[in-house]
Design a protein around this motif. Sequence first.
Motif, short mmCIF file in Angstrom:
data_model
loop_
_atom_site.label_atom_id
_atom_site.label_comp_id
_atom_site.label_asym_id
_atom_site.label_seq_id
_atom_site.Cartn_x
_atom_site.Cartn_y
_atom_site.Cartn_z
N ALA A 367 -44.15 -122.11 -29.77
CA ALA A 367 -43.35 -122.73 -28.72
C ALA A 367 -42.58 -123.93 -29.24
O ALA A 367 -41.36 -124.07 -29.00
CB ALA A 367 -44.25 -123.14 -27.55
N LYS A 368 -43.24 -124.80 -29.96
CA LYS A 368 -42.58 -126.01 -30.46
C LYS A 368 -41.52 -125.68 -31.51
O LYS A 368 -40.45 -126.31 -31.55
CB LYS A 368 -43.62 -126.97 -31.01
N GLY A 375 -32.57 -126.69 -30.72
CA GLY A 375 -31.98 -128.02 -30.66
C GLY A 375 -32.39 -128.83 -29.45
O GLY A 375 -31.70 -129.79 -29.09
N ASN A 376 -33.50 -128.47 -28.81
CA ASN A 376 -33.98 -129.24 -27.66
C ASN A 376 -34.31 -130.67 -28.07
O ASN A 376 -34.84 -130.90 -29.17
CB ASN A 376 -35.22 -128.59 -27.05
N ALA A 377 -34.03 -131.60 -27.21
CA ALA A 377 -34.27 -133.02 -27.52
C ALA A 377 -35.75 -133.30 -27.74
O ALA A 377 -36.11 -134.16 -28.56
CB ALA A 377 -33.72 -133.90 -26.40
N THR A 378 -36.61 -132.60 -27.01
CA THR A 378 -38.05 -132.74 -27.18
C THR A 378 -38.67 -131.36 -27.38
O THR A 378 -38.10 -130.35 -26.99
CB THR A 378 -38.70 -133.42 -25.97
N GLN A 379 -39.83 -131.35 -27.97
CA GLN A 379 -40.55 -130.10 -28.23
C GLN A 379 -41.99 -130.22 -27.71
O GLN A 379 -42.94 -130.38 -28.49
CB GLN A 379 -40.55 -129.76 -29.72
N PRO A 380 -42.15 -130.17 -26.37
CA PRO A 380 -43.49 -130.37 -25.81
C PRO A 380 -44.41 -129.17 -25.95
O PRO A 380 -45.60 -129.28 -25.67
CB PRO A 380 -43.19 -130.65 -24.33
N GLY A 426 -37.98 -124.65 -21.62
CA GLY A 426 -36.81 -125.22 -22.26
C GLY A 426 -35.87 -124.25 -22.93
O GLY A 426 -35.10 -124.63 -23.82
N LEU A 427 -35.87 -122.97 -22.48
CA LEU A 427 -34.98 -121.98 -23.09
C LEU A 427 -33.70 -121.82 -22.25
O LEU A 427 -33.69 -122.13 -21.07
CB LEU A 427 -35.71 -120.63 -23.19
#
Length: 546
Positions: A367-368, A375-380, A426-427
């Motif tokens: 997932a991360k 390019g997501n700002a965060t990778q929770p 976040g997709l």
Amino acid sequence: MRRERYVAVMLALMLTAPAWAQTPAQAPAAPPDSPRLTAQKQEAVKGVDELSKLAQEMVDSVFSFGELGMQEVETSKYLTGQLEKFGFKVARGQSGIPTAWVATWGSGKPVIALGSDIDGIPQASQKPGVAYHDPIVTGAPGHGEGHNTGMPLNIVAAIAVKKIMERDKLPGTIMIWPGVAEELVASKAWFVRDGMFKDVDVNLFTHVGANLGVSWGQAGGTGLVSVEYTFEGETAHSAGAPWRGRSALDAVELMSVGWQYRREHLRLSQRSHSVITNGGDQPNVVPRNASIWFYFREIDQPHIKELWDVGNQIAEGAALMTNTTWSSRILGTAYPRHFNKTVAETMYANVQKVGLPEWSEADQTLAKALQKELGNATQPGLAVKLGELGKPLPLEDNYGGGSDDIGDISWNMPTVTLSYPSNIPGLPGHNWSSAIASATPIAHKGVVAGAKVQAMTILDLLTKPELVTQAWDYYNNVQTKDVKYIPFITRDTPAPTHLNTEILAKYREQMRKYYYDPTRYSTYLQQLGITYPTVRTDTSKPQQER
């Protein structure tokens, strides 16, 4: 000044809202579970766990078929075959759609319907468990939203409950139905029109998500009408005598640019987009026929109809400018969604009892890595905390967005949608990235968790008749008190069963080589030879910077 103008616009939008969109209703509290029901729910949870291997095989099999809307031939054949093995009676060809069917078991009331979508996304072929773009068959469709997971969830839940109903002689009927061509919103309004749900008491829908939850009241997003416009002109030699031709393509292009100019003067909540489905035959022949396909989206029925009327006016103008004629046909429709308060609250109590799956380190790594790849700002990573019960979205907060034709069903009977955590947060959606988790342990665990919630909720509705009464009270006296369902299709509107025929004709044989064989491989990942998870060794930069 900008904020004041924004508030003024939103207040104007609110003035057009029905009362139920602004004033939540209070319903009687649900009675507590009896010791007998508690034991039945525990047994249902155990039954779902015992069926987890079947769930995995169904999830992986449907993923491997990767079929688009109206062409879900292998998917429907496989799923109905599974249901018949477990004693369900299947009626095929609903509403004239070859891949639509209804499976039933049991007798009498209540009739509990379980639905979920089964179609894929164009050009979304993707190897599961690989955290970057790596198609199985380049250019082919795939499950780029995760619709391969919902029907296995429902089937597993239904089998677990069926066993309890047989032993305890519980009256009631379980009905299972597929959301055919949901990505085209091209079946559920037809099912409603043709009376498929006329005896249903409650509809429990499922849709893949990134958490386990449910909501009630007016949902966010839009409804829509999907319309294809076709212009007719006359051919001529494009160089020798172009003045003798009347270009249908010119009309299509004028309609397209006309809509772009009009867009500035439409409400903030609208969404509209189009593709040219026919641009002519070849450049040296003035196109006699050309077509453009629009989605007109808005947050309520009157404004959807208004957008459609504008589209018709622009089509007429384009035809007048090019001396052509025009016609149109509906290819799909979706009502804005409104979900039932009583059923949602009942389901959410079960969500809290089940909780989220236990994610492994490999699950979180995948997932991360994908979140970083995009390019997501965060990778929770994956969700580790349940959300709250979803509440009605205030109209001023509904900025438009996506649509789902479960809305048509929600306006004809008490309905909720269970979201279950079989995908990664976040997709972008409708994209190859949404297929990456859809045949991995993430999807399998999310389906099992969702099936437990679904099974427990079915048992609530079977054993607490007051819940069904309360659900219909909300539907009749709150939801539909001032707002009524006005379908966009008529008795004569055919289902668009021709859609996606050419795409599947092109790719099906290539895709067939990769159909999952559970008799030889324990998982689809194993069949494809994929190490789980597979991530880039150089993850210092996101995809767009490489």
